[in-house]
Design an enzyme around this catalytic site. Structure first.
Site, PDB file in Angstrom:
ATOM      1  N   GLU A 121       0.869  -1.183   0.000  1.00 55.02           N
ATOM      2  CA  GLU A 121       0.000   0.000   0.000  1.00 55.02           C
ATOM      3  C   GLU A 121       0.907   1.235   0.000  1.00 55.02           C
ATOM      4  OE1 GLU A 121      -3.539  -0.240   1.688  1.00 55.02           O
ATOM      5  OE2 GLU A 121      -3.897   1.907   1.793  1.00 55.02           O
ATOM      6  N   GLU A 165     -11.277   4.110   7.974  1.00 54.29           N
ATOM      7  CA  GLU A 165     -11.285   3.815   6.532  1.00 54.29           C
ATOM      8  C   GLU A 165     -11.784   2.397   6.247  1.00 54.29           C
ATOM      9  OE1 GLU A 165      -7.244   4.895   5.377  1.00 54.29           O
ATOM     10  OE2 GLU A 165      -7.884   6.970   5.127  1.00 54.29           O
ATOM     11  N   ARG A 210     -12.433  17.318  10.016  1.00 53.09           N
ATOM     12  CA  ARG A 210     -11.601  16.113  10.155  1.00 53.09           C
ATOM     13  C   ARG A 210     -10.359  16.374  11.020  1.00 53.09           C
ATOM     14  NH1 ARG A 210      -8.821  12.797   5.155  1.00 53.09           N
ATOM     15  NH2 ARG A 210      -7.277  11.697   6.432  1.00 53.09           N
ATOM     16  N   LYS A 246      -0.174  10.162  13.846  1.00 55.97           N
ATOM     17  CA  LYS A 246       0.521  10.720  12.678  1.00 55.97           C
ATOM     18  C   LYS A 246       0.997  12.128  13.016  1.00 55.97           C
ATOM     19  CE  LYS A 246      -1.752   8.097   9.047  1.00 55.97           C
ATOM     20  NZ  LYS A 246      -2.438   8.077   7.743  1.00 55.97           N
ATOM     21  N   ASP A 254      -3.330  13.860   7.336  1.00 58.43           N
ATOM     22  CA  ASP A 254      -2.809  12.613   6.789  1.00 58.43           C
ATOM     23  C   ASP A 254      -1.521  12.834   5.995  1.00 58.43           C
ATOM     24  OD1 ASP A 254      -2.469  10.064   5.898  1.00 58.43           O
ATOM     25  OD2 ASP A 254      -4.138  10.055   4.509  1.00 58.43           O
ATOM     26  N   GLU A 277       4.221   8.880  14.343  1.00 57.62           N
ATOM     27  CA  GLU A 277       4.201   8.134  13.079  1.00 57.62           C
ATOM     28  C   GLU A 277       4.525   9.102  11.948  1.00 57.62           C
ATOM     29  OE1 GLU A 277       0.797   5.518  12.398  1.00 57.62           O
ATOM     30  OE2 GLU A 277       0.959   5.801  10.239  1.00 57.62           O
ATOM     31  N   GLU A 293       3.800   9.119  -0.244  1.00 56.12           N
ATOM     32  CA  GLU A 293       2.428   9.059  -0.749  1.00 56.12           C
ATOM     33  C   GLU A 293       1.963  10.408  -1.299  1.00 56.12           C
ATOM     34  OE1 GLU A 293      -0.377   7.705   2.175  1.00 56.12           O
ATOM     35  OE2 GLU A 293      -2.100   8.048   0.868  1.00 56.12           O
TER      36      GLU A 293
HETATM   37  C1  GCV Z   1      -2.846   2.105   5.206  1.00 51.30           C
HETATM   38  C2  GCV Z   1      -3.995   7.134   4.191  1.00 51.30           C
HETATM   39  C3  GCV Z   1      -3.559   6.277   3.044  1.00 51.30           C
HETATM   40  C4  GCV Z   1      -4.018   4.834   3.217  1.00 51.30           C
HETATM   41  C5  GCV Z   1      -3.474   4.324   4.549  1.00 51.30           C
HETATM   42  C6  GCV Z   1      -4.018   5.228   5.657  1.00 51.30           C
HETATM   43  C7  GCV Z   1      -3.522   4.834   7.033  1.00 51.30           C
HETATM   44  O1  GCV Z   1      -5.369   7.318   4.154  1.00 51.30           O
HETATM   45  O2  GCV Z   1      -4.037   6.813   1.858  1.00 51.30           O
HETATM   46  O3  GCV Z   1      -3.520   4.091   2.143  1.00 51.30           O
HETATM   47  O4  GCV Z   1      -3.842   2.988   4.753  1.00 51.30           O
HETATM   48  O5  GCV Z   1      -3.596   6.545   5.412  1.00 51.30           O
HETATM   49  O6  GCV Z   1      -2.571   5.433   7.491  1.00 51.30           O
HETATM   50  O7  GCV Z   1      -4.095   3.948   7.643  1.00 51.30           O
END
Ligand code: GCV
Length: 696
Positions: free
Chosen positions: A164, A288, A333, A357, A362, A384, A390
């Site tokens: 991912e 998610e 959010r 995070k 994000d 994190e 990404e």
């Molecule tokens: C592992 C974001 C990313 C997802 C990821 C998520 C997370 O939304 O796009 O791919 O999923 O973060 O950290 O859980």
């Protein structure tokens, strides 16, 4: 014949074969400065080791690799400590941290000593680093101890070999070959991690398949744990909260159900029987679409505590992620994680860490800190970061993340007065956390050079070094990494370092100036798509965040808006709450700023935004020019690889600039300020590019 001569000449000039990047920062090519080399060679002429576990073997083997590569010698192994020039010793030292080490050197002897063999290994890597960066080994008197206990990589790797958000090939873990075959890459991975102090790895994606805790997979996980143990690395797994239903055939995964509790206890027993030093479970719950306690009317606290109880008899940890955000039409959010977790502060069992995070949304290009740092006084929170790029241009854009980590870690939460930086929160100093941790979502894959973009190796390196000492500067880390990775002349090292240090700000300028955020392609998260107005959830659109209209742009998070700013300590809040004094880099995170609002430099918001987009692109051209001077100074394979990626970066920077300016101009209705020229492409043309990139 001519070819062989040319090959030999190029080998002489670079001191080695072309570099495919596999050796990372542990390159160990011969040190060219003869005086230095001879001096080091004397110091490493003979070694004595007073311990004999598995770690001792890998420590000695590392010294052999480094001395034969860097110095061209083979150190003698001596049993007589008094005669050895290098003594590696497990023994009591003043600092009680089991991973701490001391290095002391006199004229004839260097001693590396630690309470544990793992600490000695870290000390050896420190000594090697000093040689790689041409530092003196005379009269050393070093004590070093990690400020953070758990320093980890989180792999978002799936059992089908995909990753991912991975941009460097497929997963490194060849599950189909395990447990029988240990790929040599696993060992090199462990060496690289140990060299920067990383001591834990989460092998699989937080969007976890339940398969990872089946007996079949646990056997494979055990094989990896055995391979990593000599390097001081513990293995963790991400789990699927619904596993009792998926694997155990239970009717529910309700954390308060006695059968569910029993199922997890037996699972924990099974795991620890196989892997007694297993680290613990990482959980992404009710986020998610992942299952979690809320599916059964329970809370994050209920879910985390149930698992913590199951794993506690084995001294295991539960790392519970705070990345949760249910869509609330009236909410923001930004505020979700704080709202969900702050209320449970003090109610989590002691073997739980809440993994947060760095920012509230994000892993955006630039985020203010998550308000949870500084808010959780009684529950350890960990950091994190995301190494895999990404939102930072995947593997085609050169972005050194060190300055971003540093910016986050140096931010003052003010939780316990001035100086309560994020670094001090996560290293436990501010609230005396009993467990501390920093993790990076890994950017490694099966690509020969591990990270796709050769320069992205620096982000992995920086994570390890900052987790050891969150107060190290990104500049110092870049300096080390460049010297170790390229072993080039000092002028070339300075050029590479300069590009690195500027790269993150450059990327920010042509993609997310002034704090505009979440304007990237929907789903794949690549390239510009500020025009996304519809998505499966409103908070997955771009419009939700940039809110551009005829008046201005940005998300008002002040008291007049969502008031998410209220989650920060008043002293941090005041840094952001005044539109006239806020640092421009964060402006659109907190204010809906009129297009005509004047910034402190006298320019309007519109003019400054456009300036940053255009200057960002110009800076990529500059990066290209600076990189061009590296031709012949570093090996040709890396040179050409980066040169090509910079061409793509330039093309994509133009795409970002033109798409963003044309789209926002629909709202600002203001001209592109001189000396910049409006793009000759139309917005429709630029929107069309998205489909091309979708298939990457
Ligand atoms: C592992 C974001 C990313 C997802 C990821 C998520 C997370 O939304 O796009 O791919 O999923 O973060 O950290 O859980």
């Amino acid at each position: 014949m001519r070819f062989i001569i040319l090959l030999l000449l190029s080998m002489i000039s670079y001191g080695s074969f072309a570099d495919d990047g596999y050796r990372l920062w542990l390159k160990y090519d011969r040190i060219q400065n003869e005086t230095l080399r001879k001096n080091y060679a004397q110091k490493l002429a003979s070694v004595s080791v007073n311990f004999s576990d598995e770690t001792a073997k890998v420590t000695v083997s590392e010294i052999e690799k480094a001395t034969s590569g860097l110095l061209g010698i083979k150190s003698k192994t001596l049993s007589n400590t008094a005669q050895a020039t290098l003594v590696l010793k497990v023994g009591k030292i003043e600092n009680e941290n089991p991973e701490a080490f001391e290095i002391k050197s006199s004229k004839n002897q260097t001693v590396i000593i630690s309470n544990t063999s793992k600490g000695v290994l870290y000390g050896v890597f420190e000594l090697i680093r000093r040689m790689q960066t041409s530092e003196s080994l005379e009269n050393l008197k070093i004590t070093s101890a990690p400020k953070i206990q758990l320093r980890m990589l989180n792999h978002w790797d799936n059992n089908n070999g995909t990753i991912e958000r991975g941009y460097a090939g497929m997963s490194m873990w060849k599950w189909y070959e395990l447990p029988e075959r240990i790929d040599s890459r696993y060992i090199d991975y462990a060496r690289a991690n140990a060299s920067i102090g990383i001591n834990g790895t989460v092998l699989n994606n937080v969007n976890a398949s339940a398969r990872f805790i089946t007996p079949e997979y646990l056997g494979k996980v055990k094989a990896l744990a055995d391979a990593f143990r000599p390097y001081g690395i513990k293995v963790f797994l991400s789990i699927n909260f619904a596993s009792p239903k998926i694997l155990g055939g239970l009717k529910t995964a309700d954390p308060l159900d006695p059968e569910v509790k029993h199922w997890w206890k037996s699972k924990a027993d099974e795991v620890y029987k196989l892997i007694p030093d297993f680290g613990g479970f990482v959980v992404k719950a009710n986020s998610e679409g992942e299952p979690g306690p809320m599916d059964f009317g329970r809370t994050h606290k209920d879910g985390a505590n149930m698992l913590a109880e199951a794993i506690a008899p084995h001294n295991g940890l539960i790392i519970w992620r705070a990345f949760v955000y249910n869509f609330d039409p009236k909410g923001d959010r930004f505020a979700a994680a704080y709202n969900e977790f702050k209320r449970f502060d003090g109610e989590f069992l002691p073997n739980i860490i809440i993994q947060v995070k760095n920012g509230p949304i994000d892993f955006q290009v630039r985020e203010p800190i998550s308000p949870l740092f500084g808010a959780m006084e009684k529950t350890p929170v960990s950091m994190e970061f995301q190494l895999t790029q990404e939102y930072l241009g995947w593997a085609t854009h050169w972005v050194y993340e060190g300055p971003m980590f540093e910016e986050v870690l140096k931010t003052d939460t003010h939780a316990k007065g001035k100086g309560s930086t994020v670094a001090k929160v996560i290293d436990g100093e501010v609230f005396k956390y009993p467990i501390t941790s920093m993790i990076g979502v890994a950017n490694t894959g099966s690509d020969r050079n591990w990270t796709g973009h050769p320069m992205a190796q620096a982000n992995w390196y920086a994570l390890g070094r900052m987790a050891w000492n969150p107060e190290l500067t990104s500049e110092k880390i870049a300096d080390e990494w460049v010297k170790m990775t390229f072993q080039s002349d000092s002028k070339s090292s300075e050029t590479i370092k300069k590009i690195m240090l500027e790269s993150r700000e450059i990327y920010t300028n042509y993609t997310n100036p002034l704090g505009v955020h979440h304007v990237m392609g929907e789903g794949h998260h690549f390239g510009p798509e500020p025009w996304v107005e519809k998505a499966p959830r409103p908070d997955w659109t771009a419009l939700y965040y940039h809110r551009a209209d005829s008046i201005g742009i940005g998300f008002d998070r002040t008291e007049k808006g969502s008031n998410s700013l209220g989650q920060y300590h008043p002293d941090l809040r005041s840094k952001y709450s005044d539109i006239n004094t806020i640092q421009p880099e964060f402006l659109l995170w907190f204010h809906h700023a009129p297009w005509t609002h004047k910034l402190q430099n006298g320019k309007t918001v519109w003019d400054e935004m456009v300036t940053r987009y255009y200057e960002g692109v110009k800076s990529v051209e500059k990066m290209q020019k600076e990189w061009a001077t590296m031709e012949g100074k570093i090996d040709s394979e890396t040179f050409e690889n980066v040169e090509a990626r910079l061409k793509t970066q330039y093309k994509e920077a133009l795409w970002w600039r033109d798409a963003s300016v044309l789209y926002f101009q629909k709202y600002s209705k203001m001209p592109v300020p001189s000396p910049y020229q409006k793009s000759t492409r139309t917005l429709e043309e630029l929107k069309g590019l998205v489909d091309v990139y979708h298939v990457r």
